[in-house]
Design an enzyme around this catalytic site. Structure first.
Site, PDB file in Angstrom:
ATOM      1  N   LYS A  36       0.840  -1.202   0.000  1.00 44.48           N
ATOM      2  CA  LYS A  36       0.000   0.000   0.000  1.00 44.48           C
ATOM      3  C   LYS A  36       0.880   1.259   0.000  1.00 44.48           C
ATOM      4  O   LYS A  36       2.108   1.183   0.214  1.00 44.48           O
ATOM      5  CB  LYS A  36      -0.913  -0.051   1.222  1.00 44.48           C
ATOM      6  CG  LYS A  36      -1.910  -1.217   1.203  1.00 44.48           C
ATOM      7  CD  LYS A  36      -2.784  -1.179   2.452  1.00 44.48           C
ATOM      8  CE  LYS A  36      -3.771  -2.301   2.516  1.00 44.48           C
ATOM      9  NZ  LYS A  36      -4.632  -2.221   3.730  1.00 44.48           N
ATOM     10  N   TYR A  76     -12.133  -2.482  -2.692  1.00 40.13           N
ATOM     11  CA  TYR A  76     -12.660  -2.607  -1.332  1.00 40.13           C
ATOM     12  C   TYR A  76     -14.191  -2.588  -1.296  1.00 40.13           C
ATOM     13  O   TYR A  76     -14.779  -2.190  -0.296  1.00 40.13           O
ATOM     14  CB  TYR A  76     -12.087  -1.495  -0.453  1.00 40.13           C
ATOM     15  CG  TYR A  76     -10.692  -1.804   0.071  1.00 40.13           C
ATOM     16  CD1 TYR A  76     -10.426  -3.001   0.743  1.00 40.13           C
ATOM     17  CD2 TYR A  76      -9.644  -0.891  -0.072  1.00 40.13           C
ATOM     18  CE1 TYR A  76      -9.161  -3.292   1.233  1.00 40.13           C
ATOM     19  CE2 TYR A  76      -8.371  -1.178   0.429  1.00 40.13           C
ATOM     20  CZ  TYR A  76      -8.141  -2.377   1.080  1.00 40.13           C
ATOM     21  OH  TYR A  76      -6.891  -2.671   1.580  1.00 40.13           O
ATOM     22  N   PHE A  84     -15.597   3.615   7.683  1.00 37.13           N
ATOM     23  CA  PHE A  84     -14.238   4.034   7.307  1.00 37.13           C
ATOM     24  C   PHE A  84     -13.983   3.899   5.804  1.00 37.13           C
ATOM     25  O   PHE A  84     -12.850   4.068   5.346  1.00 37.13           O
ATOM     26  CB  PHE A  84     -13.185   3.232   8.083  1.00 37.13           C
ATOM     27  CG  PHE A  84     -13.266   1.737   7.908  1.00 37.13           C
ATOM     28  CD1 PHE A  84     -12.699   1.096   6.800  1.00 37.13           C
ATOM     29  CD2 PHE A  84     -13.897   0.950   8.852  1.00 37.13           C
ATOM     30  CE1 PHE A  84     -12.771  -0.270   6.631  1.00 37.13           C
ATOM     31  CE2 PHE A  84     -13.980  -0.435   8.699  1.00 37.13           C
ATOM     32  CZ  PHE A  84     -13.409  -1.041   7.578  1.00 37.13           C
ATOM     33  N   ARG A 112      -1.888 -14.458   3.986  1.00 43.90           N
ATOM     34  CA  ARG A 112      -2.611 -13.812   5.106  1.00 43.90           C
ATOM     35  C   ARG A 112      -1.821 -13.977   6.395  1.00 43.90           C
ATOM     36  O   ARG A 112      -1.730 -13.054   7.208  1.00 43.90           O
ATOM     37  CB  ARG A 112      -4.002 -14.434   5.266  1.00 43.90           C
ATOM     38  CG  ARG A 112      -4.917 -14.242   4.071  1.00 43.90           C
ATOM     39  CD  ARG A 112      -5.555 -12.900   4.002  1.00 43.90           C
ATOM     40  NE  ARG A 112      -6.482 -12.645   5.093  1.00 43.90           N
ATOM     41  CZ  ARG A 112      -7.171 -11.500   5.223  1.00 43.90           C
ATOM     42  NH1 ARG A 112      -7.006 -10.515   4.348  1.00 43.90           N
ATOM     43  NH2 ARG A 112      -8.004 -11.321   6.224  1.00 43.90           N
ATOM     44  N   THR A 118      -4.898  -7.471  10.850  1.00 48.64           N
ATOM     45  CA  THR A 118      -5.222  -6.191  10.203  1.00 48.64           C
ATOM     46  C   THR A 118      -4.639  -5.003  10.959  1.00 48.64           C
ATOM     47  O   THR A 118      -4.053  -4.100  10.360  1.00 48.64           O
ATOM     48  CB  THR A 118      -6.763  -6.050  10.110  1.00 48.64           C
ATOM     49  OG1 THR A 118      -7.294  -7.186   9.420  1.00 48.64           O
ATOM     50  CG2 THR A 118      -7.150  -4.774   9.388  1.00 48.64           C
ATOM     51  N   ARG A 129       3.089  -6.973   8.938  1.00 46.26           N
ATOM     52  CA  ARG A 129       2.471  -5.866   9.671  1.00 46.26           C
ATOM     53  C   ARG A 129       3.024  -5.753  11.088  1.00 46.26           C
ATOM     54  O   ARG A 129       3.245  -4.646  11.592  1.00 46.26           O
ATOM     55  CB  ARG A 129       0.952  -6.058   9.694  1.00 46.26           C
ATOM     56  CG  ARG A 129       0.296  -5.823   8.327  1.00 46.26           C
ATOM     57  CD  ARG A 129      -1.112  -6.376   8.282  1.00 46.26           C
ATOM     58  NE  ARG A 129      -1.855  -5.949   7.093  1.00 46.26           N
ATOM     59  CZ  ARG A 129      -3.045  -6.432   6.772  1.00 46.26           C
ATOM     60  NH1 ARG A 129      -3.621  -7.365   7.517  1.00 46.26           N
ATOM     61  NH2 ARG A 129      -3.665  -5.992   5.682  1.00 46.26           N
ATOM     62  N   ASN A 143      -1.375  -0.199   7.249  1.00 49.15           N
ATOM     63  CA  ASN A 143      -0.809  -1.502   7.605  1.00 49.15           C
ATOM     64  C   ASN A 143       0.015  -2.148   6.485  1.00 49.15           C
ATOM     65  O   ASN A 143       0.163  -3.358   6.427  1.00 49.15           O
ATOM     66  CB  ASN A 143      -1.915  -2.446   8.085  1.00 49.15           C
ATOM     67  CG  ASN A 143      -3.049  -2.563   7.091  1.00 49.15           C
ATOM     68  OD1 ASN A 143      -2.936  -2.095   5.956  1.00 49.15           O
ATOM     69  ND2 ASN A 143      -4.127  -3.192   7.504  1.00 49.15           N
ATOM     70  N   HIS A 146      -1.782  -5.586   1.638  1.00 48.53           N
ATOM     71  CA  HIS A 146      -3.078  -6.247   1.463  1.00 48.53           C
ATOM     72  C   HIS A 146      -2.819  -7.663   0.971  1.00 48.53           C
ATOM     73  O   HIS A 146      -1.878  -7.891   0.199  1.00 48.53           O
ATOM     74  CB  HIS A 146      -3.918  -5.508   0.412  1.00 48.53           C
ATOM     75  CG  HIS A 146      -5.069  -6.325  -0.103  1.00 48.53           C
ATOM     76  ND1 HIS A 146      -6.270  -6.403   0.565  1.00 48.53           N
ATOM     77  CD2 HIS A 146      -5.181  -7.138  -1.205  1.00 48.53           C
ATOM     78  CE1 HIS A 146      -7.080  -7.220  -0.106  1.00 48.53           C
ATOM     79  NE2 HIS A 146      -6.443  -7.680  -1.181  1.00 48.53           N
ATOM     80  N   GLU A 157      -9.837  -9.889  -7.493  1.00 51.87           N
ATOM     81  CA  GLU A 157      -8.889  -8.788  -7.305  1.00 51.87           C
ATOM     82  C   GLU A 157      -7.774  -8.807  -8.365  1.00 51.87           C
ATOM     83  O   GLU A 157      -7.354  -7.756  -8.847  1.00 51.87           O
ATOM     84  CB  GLU A 157      -8.296  -8.863  -5.895  1.00 51.87           C
ATOM     85  CG  GLU A 157      -9.344  -8.586  -4.818  1.00 51.87           C
ATOM     86  CD  GLU A 157      -8.861  -8.880  -3.401  1.00 51.87           C
ATOM     87  OE1 GLU A 157      -7.690  -9.283  -3.236  1.00 51.87           O
ATOM     88  OE2 GLU A 157      -9.662  -8.723  -2.466  1.00 51.87           O
TER      89      GLU A 157
END
Ligand code: IDP
Ligand code: MG
Length: 184
Positions: A36, A76, A84, A112, A118, A129, A143, A146, A157
């Protein structure tokens, strides 16, 4: 009277030397990883890619993108009703994103785990993270990365970020992504 060698020595196994079990093609998956804007801005691209490769996964494709609001909203979409959502879209559009297709056995789940929880404040040490992010300026959700949350999400995606893969990349079958030479 001596016994014959075959009677006294350990009888060699008639089985062939054991080989690693062949991988099950059903477990070969593709997933989408994003570094990100906070990760790109902080110079963490190399660190993230290194962790992915050291884990044993393959970088199948990647590109640096400054996402449009439409792309971020589509990515998203599942969070569109969350309070948010606007902030999340702004975050993803705030700078360059490295989009990466990662290949490996059970890679959707594996990435993951590699990414961690998260909220980076509570993500376990050893995860991307957990090691590389924390709450800053009151914002807890910058964070760094993704990772798709399922094979279905991964397929959707990847098609969003790599439209040229559409129809050629199923996240969970034996299909093969285009080679690097075949894509841009
Ligand atoms: P994930 O990235 O671990 O899959 P999701 O729940 O799918 O987590 O949330 C997507 C992204 O939205 C998170 O990575 C994070 O950047 C952001 N986010 C999640 N929950 C919140 C929140 O409560 N406030 C602000 N941003 C959030
Ligand atoms: Mg998610």
């Amino acid at each position: 009277m001596s016994s014959s060698p075959s009677a006294t020595s350990a009888t060699p196994s008639k089985q062939a030397p054991s080989k690693p079990a062949p991988s099950n093609p059903c477990n070969l998956e593709h997933t989408l990883v994003l570094v990100k804007p906070d990760g790109v801005e902080r110079g963490l691209v190399g660190e993230v890619l290194t962790r992915i490769e050291r884990k044993g996964y393959v970088i199948s494709d990647m590109r640096l993108v400054t996402p449009s609001a439409a792309l971020a909203q589509a990515h998203y979409a599942e969070h569109s009703a969350r309070p948010f959502f606007g902030e999340l879209v702004d975050y993803l559009c705030s700078g360059r994103v490295l989009a990466v297709v990662v290949e490996g056995e059970r890679v959707v789940k594996g990435m993951r785990v590699l990414n961690g929880a998260t909220d980076p404040t509570v993500a376990s040490p050893g995860t991307i993270r957990g090691d590389l992010a924390c709450q800053r300026d009151g914002i807890s959700m910058y964070n760094v990365v993704h990772g798709s949350d399922s094979r279905v999400s991964a397929k959707r995606e990847i098609a969003l970020w790599f439209p040229e893969h559409q129809g050629s990349c199923d996240s969970g079958d034996e299909s093969v992504l285009p080679t690097e030479e075949a894509t841009d």
